[in-house]
Design a protein around this motif. Structure first.
Motif, PDB file in Angstrom:
ATOM      1  N   GLN A 134      47.477  40.371  90.969  1.00 19.84           N
ATOM      2  CA  GLN A 134      46.291  40.867  91.716  1.00 19.84           C
ATOM      3  C   GLN A 134      45.932  42.316  90.975  1.00 19.84           C
ATOM      4  O   GLN A 134      45.063  42.786  91.423  1.00 19.84           O
ATOM      5  CB  GLN A 134      46.800  41.163  93.006  1.00 19.84           C
ATOM      6  CG  GLN A 134      47.035  40.046  94.189  1.00 19.84           C
ATOM      7  CD  GLN A 134      45.655  39.174  94.082  1.00 19.84           C
ATOM      8  OE1 GLN A 134      44.676  39.719  94.805  1.00 19.84           O
ATOM      9  NE2 GLN A 134      45.677  37.983  93.774  1.00 19.84           N
ATOM     10  N   GLY A 135      46.779  43.101  90.218  1.00 25.38           N
ATOM     11  CA  GLY A 135      46.439  44.210  89.594  1.00 25.38           C
ATOM     12  C   GLY A 135      46.495  45.175  90.659  1.00 25.38           C
ATOM     13  O   GLY A 135      45.928  46.330  90.434  1.00 25.38           O
ATOM     14  N   ALA A 136      46.848  44.944  91.876  1.00 24.23           N
ATOM     15  CA  ALA A 136      46.998  45.643  92.938  1.00 24.23           C
ATOM     16  C   ALA A 136      47.798  45.385  94.060  1.00 24.23           C
ATOM     17  O   ALA A 136      48.099  44.159  94.099  1.00 24.23           O
ATOM     18  CB  ALA A 136      45.540  46.085  93.387  1.00 24.23           C
ATOM     19  N   GLY A 179      52.440  48.931  82.346  1.00 20.97           N
ATOM     20  CA  GLY A 179      50.667  48.745  82.065  1.00 20.97           C
ATOM     21  C   GLY A 179      50.164  50.210  81.672  1.00 20.97           C
ATOM     22  O   GLY A 179      50.619  51.110  82.382  1.00 20.97           O
ATOM     23  N   GLY A 180      48.930  50.026  81.303  1.00 23.55           N
ATOM     24  CA  GLY A 180      48.088  51.285  80.953  1.00 23.55           C
ATOM     25  C   GLY A 180      48.153  51.301  79.260  1.00 23.55           C
ATOM     26  O   GLY A 180      48.751  50.913  78.575  1.00 23.55           O
ATOM     27  N   CYS A 201      54.619  48.274  86.984  1.00 24.69           N
ATOM     28  CA  CYS A 201      54.044  47.250  87.973  1.00 24.69           C
ATOM     29  C   CYS A 201      54.944  46.204  88.421  1.00 24.69           C
ATOM     30  O   CYS A 201      55.592  45.658  87.511  1.00 24.69           O
ATOM     31  CB  CYS A 201      52.787  46.865  87.225  1.00 24.69           C
ATOM     32  SG  CYS A 201      51.581  46.149  88.420  1.00 24.69           S
ATOM     33  N   LEU A 202      54.998  46.054  89.596  1.00 18.92           N
ATOM     34  CA  LEU A 202      56.191  44.947  90.093  1.00 18.92           C
ATOM     35  C   LEU A 202      55.542  43.737  90.468  1.00 18.92           C
ATOM     36  O   LEU A 202      54.728  43.555  91.238  1.00 18.92           O
ATOM     37  CB  LEU A 202      56.590  45.526  91.363  1.00 18.92           C
ATOM     38  CG  LEU A 202      57.455  46.988  91.459  1.00 18.92           C
ATOM     39  CD1 LEU A 202      57.806  47.424  92.401  1.00 18.92           C
ATOM     40  CD2 LEU A 202      58.566  46.852  90.249  1.00 18.92           C
ATOM     41  N   PHE A 226      45.112  50.960  84.160  1.00 18.32           N
ATOM     42  CA  PHE A 226      46.316  50.491  84.542  1.00 18.32           C
ATOM     43  C   PHE A 226      46.556  49.167  85.198  1.00 18.32           C
ATOM     44  O   PHE A 226      47.506  48.370  85.085  1.00 18.32           O
ATOM     45  CB  PHE A 226      47.136  51.400  85.562  1.00 18.32           C
ATOM     46  CG  PHE A 226      47.321  52.712  85.207  1.00 18.32           C
ATOM     47  CD1 PHE A 226      48.665  53.016  84.872  1.00 18.32           C
ATOM     48  CD2 PHE A 226      46.515  53.714  85.053  1.00 18.32           C
ATOM     49  CE1 PHE A 226      49.186  54.318  84.437  1.00 18.32           C
ATOM     50  CE2 PHE A 226      47.019  55.105  84.746  1.00 18.32           C
ATOM     51  CZ  PHE A 226      48.393  55.255  84.190  1.00 18.32           C
ATOM     52  N   ARG A 227      45.472  48.543  85.527  1.00 15.75           N
ATOM     53  CA  ARG A 227      45.364  47.176  86.347  1.00 15.75           C
ATOM     54  C   ARG A 227      45.321  45.881  85.343  1.00 15.75           C
ATOM     55  O   ARG A 227      45.839  45.043  85.557  1.00 15.75           O
ATOM     56  CB  ARG A 227      44.445  47.208  87.181  1.00 15.75           C
ATOM     57  CG  ARG A 227      44.651  48.185  88.195  1.00 15.75           C
ATOM     58  CD  ARG A 227      43.381  48.172  89.407  1.00 15.75           C
ATOM     59  NE  ARG A 227      43.406  49.376  90.112  1.00 15.75           N
ATOM     60  CZ  ARG A 227      44.216  49.357  91.276  1.00 15.75           C
ATOM     61  NH1 ARG A 227      45.105  48.437  91.694  1.00 15.75           N
ATOM     62  NH2 ARG A 227      44.160  50.556  92.105  1.00 15.75           N
ATOM     63  N   THR A 228      44.856  46.086  84.172  1.00 14.48           N
ATOM     64  CA  THR A 228      44.453  44.857  83.326  1.00 14.48           C
ATOM     65  C   THR A 228      45.655  43.996  82.896  1.00 14.48           C
ATOM     66  O   THR A 228      45.436  42.876  82.950  1.00 14.48           O
ATOM     67  CB  THR A 228      43.179  45.174  82.359  1.00 14.48           C
ATOM     68  OG1 THR A 228      43.929  46.078  81.461  1.00 14.48           O
ATOM     69  CG2 THR A 228      42.012  45.687  82.860  1.00 14.48           C
ATOM     70  N   SER A 229      46.529  44.683  82.510  1.00 15.80           N
ATOM     71  CA  SER A 229      47.892  43.951  81.942  1.00 15.80           C
ATOM     72  C   SER A 229      48.404  43.153  83.058  1.00 15.80           C
ATOM     73  O   SER A 229      48.647  41.969  82.948  1.00 15.80           O
ATOM     74  CB  SER A 229      48.915  44.955  81.548  1.00 15.80           C
ATOM     75  OG  SER A 229      48.358  45.673  80.575  1.00 15.80           O
TER      76      SER A 229
END
Length: 354
Positions: free
Chosen positions: A140-142, A348-349, A335-336, A130-133
């Motif tokens: 930050q991916g988070a 993402g994902g 993802c915001l 989920f984070r890499t996009s």
């Protein structure tokens, strides 16, 4: 909009290494927003030997790392099949995976637990990575959970999660703001293991200790606490910035005093980040069971604290990852940019068909 995919399992493997959280959820889009129900949820502890592999994953060779990625995918798939048994299969699986490296300033974030393996072994469409996009979009991916805070738990003024790290999510104007605050269970559990315990049950050890003034001041001087969001933390940061201070201190002070000081530090940093004039604060994650930590947070703020039912405390992140997977499969943003600092929102994902 009627969702095509609306029934799935969310899976979370956190930095605390407690185990794999699974939540089987239904989602429904109504005129007033998104609604959710949890069919069932469980936590599957890691075997000690596998937990050790995950704990030392950053030290593995590329070949060993790749093997562990597949092994975790196999484990997750096996546990899902055992858990759902003869039940009707969910429409999808959304697996966060286990974070090994997270250095977004280098464009790098990795989560293991092969989604391809999960999909092939279960026969269920699987969303992962989920984070890499977002990181590729200079984010930050988070944290990823805040869109769930916005759409599923929007009745709360702010949402605080006490996991391996503490993180917070709240509205500022018309935007959702969220960021990691500080290490939480990662630091507390590390110190508890020095007493032969996996964790400090109810905060009893912390309650018995005294504050070490020098350690409290040193922790609060760490550079991260003086930078503005968007920002996020990872295991590498903890090992480089906080762990040396803790290891130096335990040589001359008692473990209970160290744990008490870290609790005070966590509560202090959380209180600094709470938005003014918010009407309440929802607290979830394993740290919500740490009664002494909750008491210390409440001492630092006049904002009413809400500690919900155990299902929400323990499985909110798994619920939200099921929600993220549902959004991804319905081609909706999950993802915001206001949270991560990316150049735009994204959906993402990676998707693997069952």
């Amino acid at each position: 909009m009627k969702a095509t995919f609306c029934n799935g399992i969310g899976i979370m493997s956190g930095t605390s290494l407690d185990g794999i959280d699974l939540a089987w959820c239904d989602f429904n889009k109504t005129d007033s927003g998104w609604a959710h129900t949890v069919r069932k949820a469980t936590t599957i502890p890691y075997e000690p030997s596998f937990k050790e592999q995950l704990k030392h994953a950053t030290e593995l060779s590329a070949y060993e790392y790749a093997r562990l990625d597949v092994a975790l995918g196999e484990l997750i798939a096996e546990k899902i099949k055992q858990w759902i048994g003869q039940d009707i299969k969910p429409e999808f699986i959304a697996s966060h995976g286990h974070t090994v490296f997270h250095q977004p300033h280098l464009g790098l974030t990795t989560q293991i637990g092969s989604g391809a393996v999960i999909a092939s072994r279960t026969g269920i469409t699987t969303v992962c990575d989920f984070r890499t996009s977002d990181v590729a979009l200079h984010g930050q991916g988070a944290p990823l959970v805040p869109i769930g805070d916005e759409l599923l738990f929007g009745q709360y003024g702010a949402c605080l999660n006490l996991g391996g790290f503490s993180n917070i999510s709240f509205k500022r104007g018309d935007q959702r703001i969220a960021f990691d605050i500080s290490p939480c269970n990662m630091a507390l559990n590390h110190l508890s293991t020095k007493m032969g315990l996996a964790y400090d049950k109810d905060g009893e050890i912390a309650r018995s200790g005294k504050i070490i003034g020098t350690l409290f001041d040193q922790l609060n001087q760490i550079k991260y606490y003086h930078t503005e969001p968007p920002k996020s933390l990872g295991k590498e940061w903890f090992e480089a910035e906080m762990l040396p201070l803790l290891e130096q201190t335990v040589l001359v002070h008692s473990i209970p005093d160290c744990i008490r000081t870290v609790v005070e530090h966590i509560a202090f940093q959380i209180a600094k980040c709470l938005p003014p004039n918010t009407h309440n604060l929802l607290i979830t994650g394993g740290g919500a069971h740490h009664q002494f930590l909750i008491e210390q947070i409440q001492k630092q703020t006049s904002i009413p604290i809400i500690v919900p039912d155990d299902l929400t405390i323990d499985y909110k992140e798994a619920i939200v990852f099921a929600f993220l997977g549902m959004l991804r499969l319905n081609n909706l943003e999950n993802c915001l940019q206001s949270v991560t600092g990316a150049i735009r929102n994204c959906c993402g994902g990676a998707v693997y068909n069952g």
